[in-house]
Design a protein around this motif. Structure first.
Motif, short mmCIF file in Angstrom:
data_model
loop_
_atom_site.label_atom_id
_atom_site.label_comp_id
_atom_site.label_asym_id
_atom_site.label_seq_id
_atom_site.Cartn_x
_atom_site.Cartn_y
_atom_site.Cartn_z
N ARG A 16 35.79 50.15 42.83
CA ARG A 16 34.84 51.21 42.47
C ARG A 16 33.98 51.62 43.68
O ARG A 16 32.75 51.66 43.60
CB ARG A 16 33.96 50.79 41.30
N ASP A 17 34.64 51.83 44.80
CA ASP A 17 33.99 52.27 46.05
C ASP A 17 33.05 51.23 46.65
O ASP A 17 32.23 51.57 47.51
CB ASP A 17 33.26 53.60 45.86
N LEU A 18 33.11 50.00 46.21
CA LEU A 18 32.29 48.93 46.77
C LEU A 18 33.17 47.79 47.24
O LEU A 18 34.21 47.52 46.64
CB LEU A 18 31.31 48.38 45.72
N SER A 19 32.77 47.10 48.30
CA SER A 19 33.49 45.91 48.74
C SER A 19 33.18 44.78 47.77
O SER A 19 32.03 44.59 47.38
CB SER A 19 33.07 45.51 50.14
N TRP A 32 40.98 26.01 38.55
CA TRP A 32 39.81 26.71 39.06
C TRP A 32 39.19 27.49 37.92
O TRP A 32 39.87 27.84 36.97
CB TRP A 32 40.21 27.70 40.17
N PRO A 33 37.92 27.84 38.00
CA PRO A 33 37.29 28.60 36.91
C PRO A 33 37.60 30.10 36.97
O PRO A 33 37.14 30.84 36.12
CB PRO A 33 35.80 28.34 37.12
N PHE A 34 38.37 30.52 37.96
CA PHE A 34 38.62 31.94 38.14
C PHE A 34 40.04 32.32 37.74
O PHE A 34 40.95 31.50 37.83
CB PHE A 34 38.40 32.33 39.61
N GLN A 35 40.19 33.56 37.31
CA GLN A 35 41.50 34.09 36.96
C GLN A 35 41.85 35.19 37.95
O GLN A 35 40.97 35.79 38.58
CB GLN A 35 41.48 34.68 35.55
N LYS A 36 43.15 35.45 38.08
CA LYS A 36 43.60 36.51 38.96
C LYS A 36 42.90 37.82 38.57
O LYS A 36 42.75 38.11 37.38
CB LYS A 36 45.12 36.67 38.86
N ASN A 37 42.44 38.56 39.56
CA ASN A 37 41.74 39.85 39.44
C ASN A 37 40.27 39.72 39.06
O ASN A 37 39.60 40.74 38.92
CB ASN A 37 42.46 40.81 38.49
N ASP A 38 39.75 38.51 38.91
CA ASP A 38 38.30 38.36 38.73
C ASP A 38 37.59 38.86 39.98
O ASP A 38 38.05 38.61 41.10
CB ASP A 38 37.90 36.89 38.54
N VAL A 39 36.48 39.55 39.79
CA VAL A 39 35.60 39.91 40.90
C VAL A 39 34.46 38.90 40.85
O VAL A 39 33.73 38.83 39.86
CB VAL A 39 35.07 41.35 40.76
N ILE A 40 34.34 38.10 41.90
CA ILE A 40 33.31 37.06 41.93
C ILE A 40 32.01 37.69 42.41
O ILE A 40 31.90 38.16 43.53
CB ILE A 40 33.72 35.89 42.83
N VAL A 41 31.02 37.69 41.54
CA VAL A 41 29.72 38.30 41.83
C VAL A 41 28.75 37.27 42.40
O VAL A 41 28.08 37.52 43.39
CB VAL A 41 29.13 38.95 40.56
N GLN A 46 23.82 32.10 44.74
CA GLN A 46 24.38 32.77 45.92
C GLN A 46 25.21 33.99 45.53
O GLN A 46 26.22 33.85 44.85
CB GLN A 46 25.26 31.77 46.70
N GLN A 47 24.77 35.17 45.94
CA GLN A 47 25.57 36.38 45.76
C GLN A 47 26.81 36.24 46.63
O GLN A 47 26.72 35.80 47.78
CB GLN A 47 24.79 37.62 46.18
N ILE A 48 27.95 36.62 46.12
CA ILE A 48 29.21 36.52 46.85
C ILE A 48 29.60 37.91 47.32
O ILE A 48 29.96 38.77 46.52
CB ILE A 48 30.31 35.91 45.95
N SER A 49 29.49 38.12 48.63
CA SER A 49 29.84 39.43 49.18
C SER A 49 31.00 39.37 50.15
O SER A 49 31.51 40.40 50.57
CB SER A 49 28.62 40.07 49.85
N ARG A 50 31.41 38.16 50.50
CA ARG A 50 32.59 37.99 51.36
C ARG A 50 33.20 36.63 51.02
O ARG A 50 32.50 35.73 50.54
CB ARG A 50 32.23 38.12 52.82
N LEU A 71 33.19 39.61 37.20
CA LEU A 71 33.63 40.78 36.42
C LEU A 71 35.08 40.52 36.08
O LEU A 71 35.92 40.34 36.97
CB LEU A 71 33.51 42.07 37.25
N ARG A 72 35.37 40.43 34.80
CA ARG A 72 36.72 40.14 34.33
C ARG A 72 37.13 41.26 33.39
O ARG A 72 36.53 41.42 32.33
CB ARG A 72 36.75 38.79 33.63
#
Length: 106
Positions: A16-19, A32-41, A46-50, A71-72
């Motif tokens: 959505r036009d954001l990194s 892991w607690p994450f699924q494919k295509n999750d956006v880790i916020v 700690q904010q995750i920006s990279r 964001l899932r």
């Protein structure tokens, strides 16, 4: 991050036009607690920006439990996890390669 045959691969992508840091692989399932295509916020405070921000959280005294914001499927979710629930959280982070040697001096 990889350990004991498990892997978590994240990439910096445009969403959505954001990194954003997006999970491209999380295997085995439930490791892991994450699924494919999750956006880790965010992980804990700690904010995750990279992608390297994730390693920062692990290296700075990982607590016994984590709070994750992702964001899932377009929905913002906040949940907690422990090493007992997600074994990947108990693993030490993959070390970063050493810095390159300095250039020779003339």
């Amino acid at each position: 991050m990889q350990a004991n045959g498990a892997s978590l691969v994240v990439e910096l992508k445009t969403v959505r036009d954001l990194s954003a840091v997006v999970v491209t692989e999380s295997s085995p399932v439930a490791f892991w607690p994450f699924q494919k295509n999750d956006v880790i916020v965010r992980i804990n405070t700690q904010q995750i920006s990279r992608p390297s921000d994730i390693l920062f959280v692990w290296r700075t005294g990982a607590p016994s439990s984590f709070e994750f914001e992702v964001l899932r499927g377009g929905t913002r979710m906040v949940f907690t996890g422990t090493a007992a629930e997600f074994p990947g959280l108990a693993l030490p982070p993959t070390p970063e390669p050493p810095p390159p040697p300095p250039p020779p001096t003339p």
